[in-house]
Design an enzyme around this catalytic site. Structure first.
Site, mmCIF file in Angstrom:
data_model
loop_
_atom_site.group_PDB
_atom_site.id
_atom_site.type_symbol
_atom_site.label_atom_id
_atom_site.label_comp_id
_atom_site.label_asym_id
_atom_site.label_seq_id
_atom_site.Cartn_x
_atom_site.Cartn_y
_atom_site.Cartn_z
ATOM 1 N N HIS A 25 0.874 -1.182 0.000
ATOM 2 C CA HIS A 25 0.000 0.000 0.000
ATOM 3 C C HIS A 25 0.912 1.232 0.000
ATOM 4 C CE1 HIS A 25 -2.955 2.794 1.777
ATOM 5 N NE2 HIS A 25 -3.892 1.911 1.477
ATOM 6 N N ASP A 51 3.070 -4.703 7.921
ATOM 7 C CA ASP A 51 1.784 -3.997 7.874
ATOM 8 C C ASP A 51 0.685 -5.036 8.101
ATOM 9 O OD1 ASP A 51 -0.535 -2.680 7.315
ATOM 10 O OD2 ASP A 51 0.069 -1.967 5.334
ATOM 11 N N GLN A 109 -4.509 -5.541 7.008
ATOM 12 C CA GLN A 109 -5.473 -6.492 6.453
ATOM 13 C C GLN A 109 -5.443 -7.840 7.153
ATOM 14 O OE1 GLN A 109 -7.720 -5.461 4.527
ATOM 15 N NE2 GLN A 109 -6.832 -3.576 3.691
ATOM 16 N N LYS A 139 -10.462 -0.791 10.489
ATOM 17 C CA LYS A 139 -10.657 -1.953 9.631
ATOM 18 C C LYS A 139 -11.039 -3.189 10.452
ATOM 19 C CE LYS A 139 -7.186 -0.541 6.187
ATOM 20 N NZ LYS A 139 -7.958 0.101 5.133
ATOM 21 N N CYS A 188 -4.690 2.201 -3.661
ATOM 22 C CA CYS A 188 -3.479 2.755 -3.036
ATOM 23 C C CYS A 188 -2.286 1.837 -3.238
ATOM 24 C CB CYS A 188 -3.680 3.046 -1.559
ATOM 25 S SG CYS A 188 -4.945 4.267 -1.264
#
Lengths: 406, 141
Positions: free
Chosen positions: A118, A195, A198, A221, A361
């Site tokens: 991203h 990261d 997700q 999220k 993104c």
């Protein structure tokens, strides 16, 4: 079916009962338990946390620090000192690049970034490399979105100080082998920044087992309000890192020449914190724990497979990434021959189906795969079979609506 | 609302764009991009004695951006540069929702994109061709 695995707790679906909300990778909807927790905090416990010497401020501090403890348990960190609250994963990654970079990256060093990242996990590293006179290079994945440990081993050099990669890409939905990658990185003297935006909302993550030096994620999220995020870092690492933002509530003493900084994690939390957001994140974690990741993972895999198998059979639909449903973790990015992704999203909206379109993104990835933009459907445990069926019906009707014969 | 947007006029221009081709002998060209959408067109015009005698575009993008560019060329070919720029202003007014019925008539088929004014996310798609045209004509002056 478990009541918690439905839309019953999500007030947005009272207002839009027929909405098939399939943009969970962008942000999830919020259950009433989270909304009520935030509301209760502001009604009953609000004061400026960490500052006041009176009862209400102590209550606010407790509410805020309780949320930190919930996050600690949730991801298996050793200490709450390792849990820094930020606005979101983007801010966490900026903190990591800015602060970690200043200490660990010098001129001539290298930073390696996965090509599917991203923008929020790419731009801070680009900025760091430029600032420090370091080299940035990118680790490529296969057409199926797979990163191998072998390819990482080859890409690492003695100068690679940081490797940044998502645990699950927001385009591919595939789980990357972070644990194995962390071992290889550490063997090479490289720090791994992961990261988890997700992954943390969708699969059980234990930071000690994972081995990443830094893990970041966003509250919004994973059912929590917008504006609260987390940076986890190993304590000894965070101790070596300078503050990112400076100002109030992150110092011990300030003189006209400078300051000594507060202890972890407050060193990284300048200014009045988002206590309401943290409380909301705590409530979101309670909600997720009550369902259990076993159930969440099973349900999301079920729904992913239901959508994936039908999409695979439509000749003009192309799925980006793996050919196996189980390697998509609730995220299916796709194109439709002859229909631009923006038209896909607009036409689906007319059918009450919310999907994302664009480059998500991840523009460098779209360049890499040679497709300027894509559409993406992304699931959460509260979606149901009807949502998937609505999506498939809308998908099948797209080309006819655009004037094609089928 | 969007049902009306994806109407026959728009679909026809998207599926069978009349002016989407290479243009031999063009006197000027300009690339217009919507970075966030990936819409990307190259607009070419032949301008002689202050008149747009021919024009064409190439590139890729969503149906709104493609159809809008095609309809635009249909409108401006054969017009003077001033008239073309006037039509651009009318189109902008339509998207902003401030156009009069009389002015709307001047826009002819471009009126099919009127509903974009209710869809902020698609405004730049509809405007891409016109924005590129304006840059081109003003640069060419």
């Amino acid at each position: 079916m478990n009541k918690l695995m439905s839309k019953a707790d999500f007030p947005v679906f009272e207002k839009y009962p027929s909405l098939a909300y399939l943009d969970n990778a962008a942000t999830t909807q919020k259950p009433r338990q989270v909304l009520e927790a935030v509301d209760r905090y502001y009604r009953e416990e609000n004061a400026n946390p960490l500052r006041g010497l009176y009862g209400l401020s102590v209550a606010a501090t407790e509410a805020y620090e309780n949320a930190r403890e919930k996050v600690r348990t949730f991801i298996g960190a050793k200490s709450t000192r390792e849990i820094v609250f930020t606005r979101n994963a983007t801010e966490s990654l900026n903190l990591a690049a800015h602060s970690l970079g200043r200490v660990f990256v010098s001129e001539g060093d290298e930073v390696l970034v996965a090509i599917s990242e991203h923008h929020s996990d790419m731009l801070p590293w680009q900025g760091l490399a430029e600032e420090r006179g370091a080299e940035i290079s990118y680790l490529e994945c296969s057409e199926e979105g797979e990163y191998t440990v072998e390819a990482l081993e080859k890409a690492l050099t003695p100068k690679t100080k940081i490797f940044a990669i998502a645990q699950i890409s927001n385009v591919y939905g595939r789980v990357n082998p972070i644990k194995e990658m962390a071992k290889v990185c550490h063997h090479n003297g490289t720090l791994l920044v992961c990261d988890g935006a997700q992954s943390v909302p969708h699969i059980a993550v234990d930071v000690q087992e994972l081995g990443a030096d830094i893990l970041v994620f966003s509250g919004h999220k994973m059912l929590a309000p917008m504006g609260i995020g987390v940076l986890y870092g190993r304590q000894e690492l965070l101790e070596k890192m300078p503050p990112f933002l400076t100002g109030g509530e992150m110092i011990e003493t300030v003189t006209l020449c400078g300051a000594t900084y507060a202890e972890l994690p407050h060193k990284f939390e300048a200014g009045t914190v988002n206590a309401g957001g943290a409380v909301g994140l705590g409530a979101a974690i309670d909600y997720i724990n009550e369902i259990g990741f076993e159930n969440i993972e099973r349900r999301e895999a079920e729904l992913t497979a239901l959508a994936f198998e039908q999409m695979k059979d439509i000749p003009y639909v192309h799925i980006i990434g793996s050919e196996k449903a189980q390697e998509h973790c609730g995220i299916i990015t796709f194109t439709v021959e002859g229909v631009h992704p923006h038209d896909i999203a607009a036409l689906m909206d007319m059918e009450g189906v919310a999907v994302r379109a664009g480059h998500h993104c991840a523009q460098p990835l779209h360049h890499f795969i040679g497709i300027p933009s894509t559409a993406r459907m992304s699931l959460a445990f509260y979606n149901d079979e009807q949502d998937v069926e609505k999506f498939i019906t809308a998908l099948k009707g797209l080309r006819r609506k655009m004037g094609y014969g089928e | 609302m969007e049902n009306e947007l994806y109407g026959q006029v728009l679909l026809d221009h998207n599926m069978h764009p009349f002016h989407k081709h290479e243009l031999e002998g063009a006197t000027c060209s300009h690339e217009g991009i919507n970075p966030s959408c990936g819409d990307d067109i190259v607009l070419k015009l032949t301008v002689k004695d202050g008149v747009v005698t021919d024009g064409a575009f190439q590139g890729s993008g969503c149906a709104i951006s493609q159809a809008s560019a095609d309809i635009m060329l249909e409108l401006v070919i054969g017009r003077s540069v001033e008239e073309a720029l006037h039509l651009k202003d009318l189109f902008s007014k339509m998207i902003e929702g401030t156009i009069t019925d009389e002015e709307l008539e001047e826009l002819d088929e471009a009126g099919a994109l009127q509903n974009v004014s209710h869809m902020p996310a698609r405004v730049k798609c509809a405007m891409l061709g016109w924005r590129t045209l304006e840059t081109l004509l003003k640069e060419d002056e």
